[in-house]
Design a protein around this motif. Sequence first.
Motif, PDB file in Angstrom:
ATOM      1  N   TYR A 278     102.167  15.453 -43.394  1.00 53.87           N
ATOM      2  CA  TYR A 278     103.334  16.251 -42.972  1.00 53.87           C
ATOM      3  C   TYR A 278     104.002  15.847 -41.709  1.00 53.87           C
ATOM      4  CZ  TYR A 278      99.884  18.220 -39.463  1.00 53.87           C
ATOM      5  OH  TYR A 278      99.228  18.263 -38.386  1.00 53.87           O
ATOM      6  N   ARG A 279     105.330  16.409 -41.858  1.00 57.69           N
ATOM      7  CA  ARG A 279     106.216  16.153 -40.691  1.00 57.69           C
ATOM      8  C   ARG A 279     106.211  17.446 -39.688  1.00 57.69           C
ATOM      9  NH1 ARG A 279     110.948  12.139 -41.199  1.00 57.69           N
ATOM     10  NH2 ARG A 279     110.884  12.146 -39.061  1.00 57.69           N
TER      11      ARG A 279
ATOM     12  N   HIS B  18     108.270  23.751 -47.939  1.00 56.99           N
ATOM     13  CA  HIS B  18     107.654  23.395 -48.960  1.00 56.99           C
ATOM     14  C   HIS B  18     108.552  22.585 -50.065  1.00 56.99           C
ATOM     15  CE1 HIS B  18     105.152  26.846 -47.427  1.00 56.99           C
ATOM     16  NE2 HIS B  18     104.061  25.734 -47.267  1.00 56.99           N
ATOM     17  N   HIS B  19     108.467  21.417 -49.951  1.00 57.99           N
ATOM     18  CA  HIS B  19     109.427  20.725 -50.854  1.00 57.99           C
ATOM     19  C   HIS B  19     109.332  20.876 -52.232  1.00 57.99           C
ATOM     20  CE1 HIS B  19     106.928  17.453 -52.620  1.00 57.99           C
ATOM     21  NE2 HIS B  19     106.305  17.557 -51.203  1.00 57.99           N
TER      22      HIS B  19
ATOM     23  N   ASP C 283     109.165  14.684 -51.195  1.00 60.77           N
ATOM     24  CA  ASP C 283     108.404  14.480 -50.120  1.00 60.77           C
ATOM     25  C   ASP C 283     108.483  15.209 -48.931  1.00 60.77           C
ATOM     26  OD1 ASP C 283     110.045  12.908 -48.857  1.00 60.77           O
ATOM     27  OD2 ASP C 283     109.266  11.033 -49.314  1.00 60.77           O
ATOM     28  N   GLU C 284     107.735  15.080 -48.013  1.00 57.19           N
ATOM     29  CA  GLU C 284     107.784  15.737 -46.607  1.00 57.19           C
ATOM     30  C   GLU C 284     108.920  15.539 -45.828  1.00 57.19           C
ATOM     31  OE1 GLU C 284     105.910  11.866 -45.728  1.00 57.19           O
ATOM     32  OE2 GLU C 284     105.886  13.368 -47.324  1.00 57.19           O
ATOM     33  N   ASN C 285     109.875  14.662 -46.243  1.00 56.27           N
ATOM     34  CA  ASN C 285     111.081  14.586 -45.604  1.00 56.27           C
ATOM     35  C   ASN C 285     112.300  15.315 -46.045  1.00 56.27           C
ATOM     36  OD1 ASN C 285     110.309  12.038 -43.624  1.00 56.27           O
ATOM     37  ND2 ASN C 285     109.734  11.176 -45.719  1.00 56.27           N
TER      38      ASN C 285
ATOM     39  N   THR D  36     107.046  20.354 -42.399  1.00 56.19           N
ATOM     40  CA  THR D  36     107.240  20.222 -43.806  1.00 56.19           C
ATOM     41  C   THR D  36     106.034  19.291 -44.293  1.00 56.19           C
ATOM     42  OG1 THR D  36     108.384  18.097 -43.162  1.00 56.19           O
ATOM     43  CG2 THR D  36     109.682  20.170 -43.266  1.00 56.19           C
ATOM     44  N   PRO D  37     105.261  19.821 -45.278  1.00 54.73           N
ATOM     45  CA  PRO D  37     104.038  19.136 -45.653  1.00 54.73           C
ATOM     46  C   PRO D  37     104.498  18.486 -46.929  1.00 54.73           C
ATOM     47  CG  PRO D  37     103.744  21.566 -45.809  1.00 54.73           C
ATOM     48  CD  PRO D  37     105.195  21.289 -45.540  1.00 54.73           C
ATOM     49  N   ARG D  38     103.800  17.330 -47.370  1.00 57.19           N
ATOM     50  CA  ARG D  38     103.782  16.714 -48.526  1.00 57.19           C
ATOM     51  C   ARG D  38     102.988  17.482 -49.525  1.00 57.19           C
ATOM     52  NH1 ARG D  38     101.625  10.431 -48.451  1.00 57.19           N
ATOM     53  NH2 ARG D  38     103.685  10.394 -46.964  1.00 57.19           N
TER      54      ARG D  38
END
Length: 221
Positions: free
Chosen positions: A6-7, A22-23, A28-30, A49-51
């Motif tokens: 995650y970021r 959540h994307h 992805d997390e970006n 922001t998790p992946r």
Amino acid sequence: MTELTYRERPAAGDPAGLLVLHHGRGTDENDLLGLADVLDREQRLHVVTPRAPLQLPGSPGYHWYVVPRVGYPDPDTFHAAYASLAALHDELWERTGTTPENTVFGGFSMGSVMSYSLGLGPDRPAPAGILAFSGFIPVVDGWQPDLEGRANSTRAFVAHGRRDPIMAVDFARRAREQLEGAGFDLDYHESDAGHHIDPAHVQPAIDWLRATLPAGAQRSR
């Protein structure tokens, strides 16, 4: 320790709350970090922001679960992602000093499905809010939403495009019926958009988020 990558984007000062975005499928997390900066320009909130955990053959990016049919996640991969996100959320609350009562789960598409799932899960703490762009409350074996138990503690923001070819607007309308029927404080928006976040829905989302996680104090009802 969580198994998810995650970021984070810390708040500018003491955080007024936690925003977990959540994307959607195949990114992805970006992907939603830019959305975080739009929704929280003043950087009042700690943002994570998790992946998603899955990589599927022939599909780019990352996925939260396998999709045998839209609206009905594969139970095994759904429950695995659910458990991973639950562990991450617990870790974030402990580490950042925030609480479920000053947390919003948000997302786009498949990510909003996971926001609904963790926000309405009967075995999970109730968050302050659920921010759902272009998603649905899932139907999946082994999981049922705790609607009546959350109505007095969790607010919801739902936005969806009537021209969405991936997740039909009927899913949003069904979520509205479920949430309003249970007595939720719901901010609902539709437009003629496709499967994307309509810019027309952004300012209402900013206003909703600021009201749900106000500066200086937790929201009271």
